[in-house]
Enzyme design. Structure first.
Site, PDB file in Angstrom:
ATOM      1  N   ARG B  41       0.870  -1.367  -0.040  1.00 27.44           N
ATOM      2  CA  ARG B  41       0.057  -0.105  -0.235  1.00 27.44           C
ATOM      3  C   ARG B  41       0.955   1.386   0.036  1.00 27.44           C
ATOM      4  O   ARG B  41       1.625   1.396   0.927  1.00 27.44           O
ATOM      5  CB  ARG B  41      -0.943   0.002   1.297  1.00 27.44           C
ATOM      6  CG  ARG B  41      -1.892   1.246   1.087  1.00 27.44           C
ATOM      7  CD  ARG B  41      -3.099   0.763   1.973  1.00 27.44           C
ATOM      8  NE  ARG B  41      -2.771   0.916   3.598  1.00 27.44           N
ATOM      9  CZ  ARG B  41      -3.714   0.703   4.487  1.00 27.44           C
ATOM     10  NH1 ARG B  41      -4.754   0.266   4.188  1.00 27.44           N
ATOM     11  NH2 ARG B  41      -3.220   0.853   5.700  1.00 27.44           N
ATOM     12  N   SER B 110     -12.351  -4.624   0.866  1.00 26.27           N
ATOM     13  CA  SER B 110     -12.403  -4.325   2.081  1.00 26.27           C
ATOM     14  C   SER B 110     -13.856  -4.278   2.418  1.00 26.27           C
ATOM     15  O   SER B 110     -14.637  -3.545   1.479  1.00 26.27           O
ATOM     16  CB  SER B 110     -11.652  -2.994   2.401  1.00 26.27           C
ATOM     17  OG  SER B 110     -10.366  -3.045   2.176  1.00 26.27           O
ATOM     18  N   LYS B 139      -5.539   4.626   9.281  1.00 22.32           N
ATOM     19  CA  LYS B 139      -6.600   4.745   8.287  1.00 22.32           C
ATOM     20  C   LYS B 139      -7.673   5.505   8.981  1.00 22.32           C
ATOM     21  O   LYS B 139      -8.445   5.043   9.838  1.00 22.32           O
ATOM     22  CB  LYS B 139      -6.996   3.312   7.970  1.00 22.32           C
ATOM     23  CG  LYS B 139      -7.487   3.241   6.503  1.00 22.32           C
ATOM     24  CD  LYS B 139      -8.001   1.740   6.019  1.00 22.32           C
ATOM     25  CE  LYS B 139      -8.794   2.135   4.875  1.00 22.32           C
ATOM     26  NZ  LYS B 139      -8.383   2.817   3.648  1.00 22.32           N
TER      27      LYS B 139
END
Lengths: 210, 210
Positions: B41, B110, B139
């Protein structure tokens, strides 16, 4: 497709500048006014929204002969049925992107120097975006302005058609006419215009006057 | 490939948290310590750097049997030779991404609610990431924390293997063991660890203890 492309008036969309009217309505009006290429640039938000926008712009341009390119996102371009991709220097390498796009889609690359032209892969690009011509608030990470002489120097360094970008407005078009470029890119002069069709028509008329 | 995937300890990389050691060194150590899946990521920077990073991680994991997934960017995954893609809810639709990836690469999504599981396309996903389990600074746009009971409710709502993510640390693993998930995702407990191999080993040992 590339040999038939008319690069004279190349619109890069700015979602924020299009405002409540929206990108699709702006593009439709701009194409009616004489825009010849549309690049969808949508840096904010997720790819799901970006894909929906690209599809809507592709639909809006269907039957007009105006190709729709996508900034950066090759996956979005492929799924959205776009006619091609425009890459910046920090995006995926053009030769690798060509392997994903196949031979028929358009592929453009932004360059700011003769060295970047020299470093560009051969045989995979359809056109170059040269700029910035002038300093511009649209792209704050841009290189130093080229001016018309700089644009001409870049255009002379390649056999590819070039479109100039960066701070091009109705009253800054004339000095670009003898630089050897195939067309001009605009963002705010169309996206932020009260009447994007009239704005596009005025830009096309001024550019075609040569 | 999906039937053979071991989801027990799923690492999501955070370039900033890996620090001077770098992502590749961190991944290599983490895999040596027992990580079974790696997701790259890298939200910041251009796709050119992202592609180089993915290729380096793929190289680092070659021969280990640990699949390397890419967050969001299907084009980067394809060019980088990754084993798959992980999508968020605002990324490209999973069924469309599957058409680009082909049948053999891994595809994860997700989800934070049973409704999102219901809305997920059938027959194209290999696993679900369920979360956030706990609130997490990694996040900041995440949904409300699920807790172990919420994780169990999501895992019960799908036949797909689930990995739980969000605020999972060594001391928060135990309550997840009976939730029906296939594994746990970690970011900071490995990326920010002084010794990522030892950190991964401790997490794997704790998870495998069941």
């Amino acid at each position: 497709m590339s040999s038939a492309v008319d690069y004279r008036l190349y619109l890069v969309t700015d979602t924020g500048q299009c405002g409540d009217r929206g990108v699709v309505t702006t593009v439709r009006a701009a194409v009616a006014g004489g825009v010849t290429v549309v690049q969808v640039r949508a840096k904010d938000g997720g790819d799901r929204d970006r894909l929906a926008l690209v599809r809507a712009v592709v639909d809006a341009c269907a039957g007009t002969g105006v190709p729709v390119l996508v900034n950066d996102a090759v996956d979005v371009a492929l799924l959205g049925g776009a006619d091609g991709v425009h890459l910046g220097q920090s995006d995926l390498p053009a030769d690798e992107v060509r392997t994903l796009l196949g031979p028929d889609r358009l592929l453009g690359l932004s360059v700011s120097t003769v060295a970047e032209i020299g470093a560009a892969p051969t045989g995979v690009l359809d056109y170059l975006g040269v700029g910035p011509v002038h300093a511009t608030p649209t792209k704050t990470d841009a290189a130093a302005p080229l001016g018309a002489d700089g644009v001409a120097a870049l255009a002379a360094a390649t056999d590819l058609p070039c479109v100039a970008i960066g701070g091009i407005h109705l009253d800054t078009i004339d000095p670009l006419r003898d630089t050897g470029i195939a067309g001009i890119c605009v963002v705010s002069d169309i996206c932020a215009a009260p009447d994007p069709e009239a704005a596009a028509r005025a830009l096309r008329t001024r550019w075609d006057r040569s």
